[in-house]
Design a protein around this motif. Sequence first.
Motif, PDB file in Angstrom:
ATOM      1  N   ILE A 128       1.058 -13.036  -7.703  1.00  0.00           N
ATOM      2  CA  ILE A 128       0.170 -12.648  -8.806  1.00  0.00           C
ATOM      3  C   ILE A 128      -0.637 -13.856  -9.283  1.00  0.00           C
ATOM      4  O   ILE A 128      -1.089 -13.903 -10.421  1.00  0.00           O
ATOM      5  CB  ILE A 128       0.980 -12.055  -9.979  1.00  0.00           C
ATOM      6  CG1 ILE A 128       2.108 -13.003 -10.401  1.00  0.00           C
ATOM      7  CG2 ILE A 128       1.545 -10.682  -9.637  1.00  0.00           C
ATOM      8  CD1 ILE A 128       2.700 -12.646 -11.735  1.00  0.00           C
ATOM      9  N   ASP A 129      -0.850 -14.817  -8.383  1.00  0.00           N
ATOM     10  CA  ASP A 129      -1.581 -16.036  -8.755  1.00  0.00           C
ATOM     11  C   ASP A 129      -2.995 -15.739  -9.258  1.00  0.00           C
ATOM     12  O   ASP A 129      -3.497 -16.418 -10.160  1.00  0.00           O
ATOM     13  CB  ASP A 129      -1.619 -17.002  -7.568  1.00  0.00           C
ATOM     14  CG  ASP A 129      -2.202 -16.342  -6.325  1.00  0.00           C
ATOM     15  OD1 ASP A 129      -1.813 -15.181  -6.043  1.00  0.00           O
ATOM     16  OD2 ASP A 129      -3.056 -16.936  -5.661  1.00  0.00           O
ATOM     17  N   LEU A 130      -3.622 -14.715  -8.707  1.00  0.00           N
ATOM     18  CA  LEU A 130      -5.009 -14.413  -9.111  1.00  0.00           C
ATOM     19  C   LEU A 130      -5.042 -13.835 -10.527  1.00  0.00           C
ATOM     20  O   LEU A 130      -5.975 -14.091 -11.296  1.00  0.00           O
ATOM     21  CB  LEU A 130      -5.655 -13.436  -8.119  1.00  0.00           C
ATOM     22  CG  LEU A 130      -5.688 -13.914  -6.662  1.00  0.00           C
ATOM     23  CD1 LEU A 130      -6.229 -12.815  -5.748  1.00  0.00           C
ATOM     24  CD2 LEU A 130      -6.504 -15.193  -6.513  1.00  0.00           C
ATOM     25  N   THR A 167      -8.740  -8.265  -5.640  1.00  0.00           N
ATOM     26  CA  THR A 167      -7.426  -7.848  -6.124  1.00  0.00           C
ATOM     27  C   THR A 167      -7.600  -6.718  -7.121  1.00  0.00           C
ATOM     28  O   THR A 167      -8.278  -6.891  -8.148  1.00  0.00           O
ATOM     29  CB  THR A 167      -6.654  -9.012  -6.780  1.00  0.00           C
ATOM     30  OG1 THR A 167      -5.604  -8.483  -7.603  1.00  0.00           O
ATOM     31  CG2 THR A 167      -7.544  -9.910  -7.644  1.00  0.00           C
ATOM     32  N   VAL A 168      -7.018  -5.561  -6.809  1.00  0.00           N
ATOM     33  CA  VAL A 168      -7.126  -4.401  -7.701  1.00  0.00           C
ATOM     34  C   VAL A 168      -6.451  -4.709  -9.033  1.00  0.00           C
ATOM     35  O   VAL A 168      -7.083  -4.657 -10.091  1.00  0.00           O
ATOM     36  CB  VAL A 168      -6.491  -3.155  -7.036  1.00  0.00           C
ATOM     37  CG1 VAL A 168      -6.401  -1.996  -8.007  1.00  0.00           C
ATOM     38  CG2 VAL A 168      -7.276  -2.757  -5.789  1.00  0.00           C
ATOM     39  N   GLY A 169      -5.201  -5.113  -8.998  1.00  0.00           N
ATOM     40  CA  GLY A 169      -4.457  -5.370 -10.242  1.00  0.00           C
ATOM     41  C   GLY A 169      -5.018  -6.553 -11.006  1.00  0.00           C
ATOM     42  O   GLY A 169      -5.129  -6.513 -12.236  1.00  0.00           O
ATOM     43  N   ASP A 309      -3.483   1.826   2.118  1.00  0.00           N
ATOM     44  CA  ASP A 309      -2.498   2.854   1.738  1.00  0.00           C
ATOM     45  C   ASP A 309      -2.546   4.064   2.654  1.00  0.00           C
ATOM     46  O   ASP A 309      -1.727   4.966   2.512  1.00  0.00           O
ATOM     47  CB  ASP A 309      -2.725   3.302   0.289  1.00  0.00           C
ATOM     48  CG  ASP A 309      -2.432   2.180  -0.683  1.00  0.00           C
ATOM     49  OD1 ASP A 309      -2.796   2.311  -1.859  1.00  0.00           O
ATOM     50  OD2 ASP A 309      -1.856   1.167  -0.255  1.00  0.00           O
ATOM     51  N   ILE A 331      -4.653  -6.368   4.569  1.00  0.00           N
ATOM     52  CA  ILE A 331      -4.414  -6.537   3.122  1.00  0.00           C
ATOM     53  C   ILE A 331      -3.029  -7.101   2.843  1.00  0.00           C
ATOM     54  O   ILE A 331      -2.877  -8.056   2.082  1.00  0.00           O
ATOM     55  CB  ILE A 331      -4.597  -5.192   2.370  1.00  0.00           C
ATOM     56  CG1 ILE A 331      -5.946  -4.561   2.687  1.00  0.00           C
ATOM     57  CG2 ILE A 331      -4.373  -5.389   0.871  1.00  0.00           C
ATOM     58  CD1 ILE A 331      -7.135  -5.322   2.112  1.00  0.00           C
ATOM     59  N   ARG A 375       4.172   4.550   1.016  1.00  0.00           N
ATOM     60  CA  ARG A 375       3.284   5.159   2.019  1.00  0.00           C
ATOM     61  C   ARG A 375       3.976   5.266   3.373  1.00  0.00           C
ATOM     62  O   ARG A 375       3.703   6.183   4.149  1.00  0.00           O
ATOM     63  CB  ARG A 375       1.985   4.361   2.144  1.00  0.00           C
ATOM     64  CG  ARG A 375       1.250   4.167   0.837  1.00  0.00           C
ATOM     65  CD  ARG A 375       0.950   5.453   0.102  1.00  0.00           C
ATOM     66  NE  ARG A 375       0.446   5.170  -1.247  1.00  0.00           N
ATOM     67  CZ  ARG A 375       0.150   6.084  -2.147  1.00  0.00           C
ATOM     68  NH1 ARG A 375       0.349   7.346  -1.868  1.00  0.00           N
ATOM     69  NH2 ARG A 375      -0.290   5.769  -3.339  1.00  0.00           N
TER      70      ARG A 375
HETATM   71  C1  EPZ Z   1      -2.985  -2.008  -5.650  1.00  0.00           C
HETATM   72  O1  EPZ Z   1      -1.945  -2.971  -5.551  1.00  0.00           O
HETATM   73  C2  EPZ Z   1      -2.306  -0.664  -5.395  1.00  0.00           C
HETATM   74  N1  EPZ Z   1      -1.290  -0.432  -6.415  1.00  0.00           N
HETATM   75  C3  EPZ Z   1      -1.673  -0.656  -3.999  1.00  0.00           C
HETATM   76  O2  EPZ Z   1      -1.133   0.637  -3.769  1.00  0.00           O
HETATM   77  C4  EPZ Z   1      -2.775  -0.922  -2.972  1.00  0.00           C
HETATM   78  O3  EPZ Z   1      -2.207  -0.967  -1.692  1.00  0.00           O
HETATM   79  C5  EPZ Z   1      -3.458  -2.271  -3.292  1.00  0.00           C
HETATM   80  O4  EPZ Z   1      -3.978  -2.234  -4.644  1.00  0.00           O
HETATM   81  C6  EPZ Z   1      -4.582  -2.598  -2.348  1.00  0.00           C
HETATM   82  O5  EPZ Z   1      -5.524  -1.623  -2.361  1.00  0.00           O
HETATM   83  C7  EPZ Z   1      -1.685  -0.044  -7.657  1.00  0.00           C
HETATM   84  O6  EPZ Z   1      -2.870   0.096  -7.947  1.00  0.00           O
HETATM   85  C8  EPZ Z   1      -0.599   0.199  -8.661  1.00  0.00           C
HETATM   86  P1  EPZ Z   1      -4.064  -6.230  -4.791  1.00  0.00           P
HETATM   87  P2  EPZ Z   1      -2.201  -4.493  -6.066  1.00  0.00           P
HETATM   88  O7  EPZ Z   1      -3.917  -7.117  -5.971  1.00  0.00           O
HETATM   89  O8  EPZ Z   1      -3.107  -4.490  -7.230  1.00  0.00           O
HETATM   90  C9  EPZ Z   1      -2.997 -10.315  -2.636  1.00  0.00           C
HETATM   91  C10 EPZ Z   1       0.552   2.167  -3.265  1.00  0.00           C
HETATM   92  O9  EPZ Z   1       1.135   2.457  -2.223  1.00  0.00           O
HETATM   93  N2  EPZ Z   1      -2.906 -10.865  -3.992  1.00  0.00           N
HETATM   94  O10 EPZ Z   1      -5.387  -5.561  -4.541  1.00  0.00           O
HETATM   95  O11 EPZ Z   1      -0.881  -5.139  -6.176  1.00  0.00           O
HETATM   96  C11 EPZ Z   1      -1.909  -9.299  -2.351  1.00  0.00           C
HETATM   97  O12 EPZ Z   1      -0.728  -9.939  -1.926  1.00  0.00           O
HETATM   98  C12 EPZ Z   1       0.295   0.721  -3.610  1.00  0.00           C
HETATM   99  O13 EPZ Z   1       0.119   2.995  -4.102  1.00  0.00           O
HETATM  100  C13 EPZ Z   1      -2.748 -12.235  -4.156  1.00  0.00           C
HETATM  101  O14 EPZ Z   1      -2.697 -12.988  -3.198  1.00  0.00           O
HETATM  102  O15 EPZ Z   1      -2.947  -5.097  -4.794  1.00  0.00           O
HETATM  103  C14 EPZ Z   1      -2.537  -8.473  -1.268  1.00  0.00           C
HETATM  104  O16 EPZ Z   1      -2.394  -9.156  -0.033  1.00  0.00           O
HETATM  105  C15 EPZ Z   1       0.839  -0.204  -2.536  1.00  0.00           C
HETATM  106  N3  EPZ Z   1      -2.649 -12.738  -5.416  1.00  0.00           N
HETATM  107  C16 EPZ Z   1      -4.013  -8.463  -1.638  1.00  0.00           C
HETATM  108  O17 EPZ Z   1      -4.208  -9.596  -2.502  1.00  0.00           O
HETATM  109  C17 EPZ Z   1      -2.716 -11.941  -6.521  1.00  0.00           C
HETATM  110  O18 EPZ Z   1      -2.647 -12.438  -7.654  1.00  0.00           O
HETATM  111  C18 EPZ Z   1      -4.466  -7.208  -2.384  1.00  0.00           C
HETATM  112  O19 EPZ Z   1      -3.604  -7.052  -3.492  1.00  0.00           O
HETATM  113  C19 EPZ Z   1      -2.883 -10.539  -6.336  1.00  0.00           C
HETATM  114  C20 EPZ Z   1      -2.984 -10.023  -5.064  1.00  0.00           C
END
Ligand code: EPZ
Length: 422
Positions: A128-130, A167-169, A309, A331, A375
Amino acid sequence: MEKVEKIRIYRNKSQPLKGKVKISGAKNAVLPAIAASLLTKEKIKLTNIPLVKDVFTILTLMKELGADYGLKRNSLSIQTKNITSDEASYELVSAMRASILVLGPLLARSGKAAVALPGGCAIGSRPIDLHIHALEKLGATISLEHGYIKAEAEELRGTEIEFEKKTVGGTENSLMAASLAQGETVLKNCALEPEVSNLCQLLVKMGAKIDGIGRETIRVRGVEELGGATHEIIPDRIEAGTFLVAGALSNGDIQLTNVNPQHLETVIERLRYSGAKIEVKNKSLRVVGSPKIKSQDITTSPYPGFPTDMQAQFIVLMTQASGTSIITETIFDRRFSHVNELLRLGANIEVRGDKAIVRGKTPLSGAEIIATDLRASASLILAGLIASGETIINEVEHLDRGYEKIEEKLSSLGACIERIKE
Ligand code: EPZ
């Protein structure tokens, strides 16, 4: 010994799935929307809520933070008049990584938050570094103590933040925090997922000043406070994609209602290429499978690319395609845990780094298998639908996190599927 729930699928002859299914609201839209309700003392009403395990998990967390809520069928009314705790416990965060989405709103509402560091999960390390970098740029002081992210901010101040990767979150946490910051925040390289836009629309209804919704650069002008709102959660594009694959896989004919076809353009395009016929109407889709399924290479990428997903579900389809398909997962760093289980059903798949090489067409035969993540469990169900004989899927709690009544929906389409306790 306590009985455990399993899912049993039985298929003795080809059973094309036929009929109509209503898609539920999107899990990945309702979770940030519920977190956003922390940003105001007023009441937030959300409709088209999916009754899935993750919703109940985040509602448990919200209650611990001081929220009151009422759930009536698929509508939720939630209000946090006072924050009574600013801590998201390890127990809840390890049950659901998306708990991290309360970090930004808690910080913006009460100036401090303590969220357990989410562990890794079946689909990779998922740092969650981002999120942390963005909140620090907004003025938060963040430290890691005893496995908790401790964040404090007298005041959040608008700034410019460029995400080094989509990053979605991270985009969602930043949007929520910036809504109550002093001054303007410019977010660059934002995630374009529809769930992010759905959150922005809710925030605007609450009084946030947001420009650039649905684009890579979003401007947020902070306001003093946010108010109540009523908001509809968008349909779940991944549940819809899963049923489209079910129709294509079983040479079936399924009509999906309560969907937004625009959120599925890449999935529709790839399914049409595989030979399925897909009719697009305003809020519904119809998939008619083809007995001949074409192989193809797929690479997952951030929206609007092919969704990660949907990767596991598509791999199952490609096991029935004649030829070789190379599925590249860009991803997450370990999102092929479903492959080992599919091999037990007779699939021919070789994982090499970020690629799964699928050689079809291979007949599948039922067996006892184990779900590992949300999934992946959906892909095992899809495989069970076409595998001859009986398939038993263990650890179905993963499935229940994100799919509402999936066995009822599949049974109504003619599948022999049931939940058993053993
Ligand atoms: C969201 O997760 C979804 N979850 C995931 O769905 C989905 O697979 C993902 O987005 C990608 O589309 C929710 O919305 C609750 P990211 P999230 O931040 O936000 C890296 C499902 O099955 N990253 O977009 O956690 C990360 O490791 C779930 O419903 C960092 O390096 O995903 C990944 O490789 C699974 N640092 C990539 O970025 C960070 O601080 C995308 O992650 C954050 C993410």
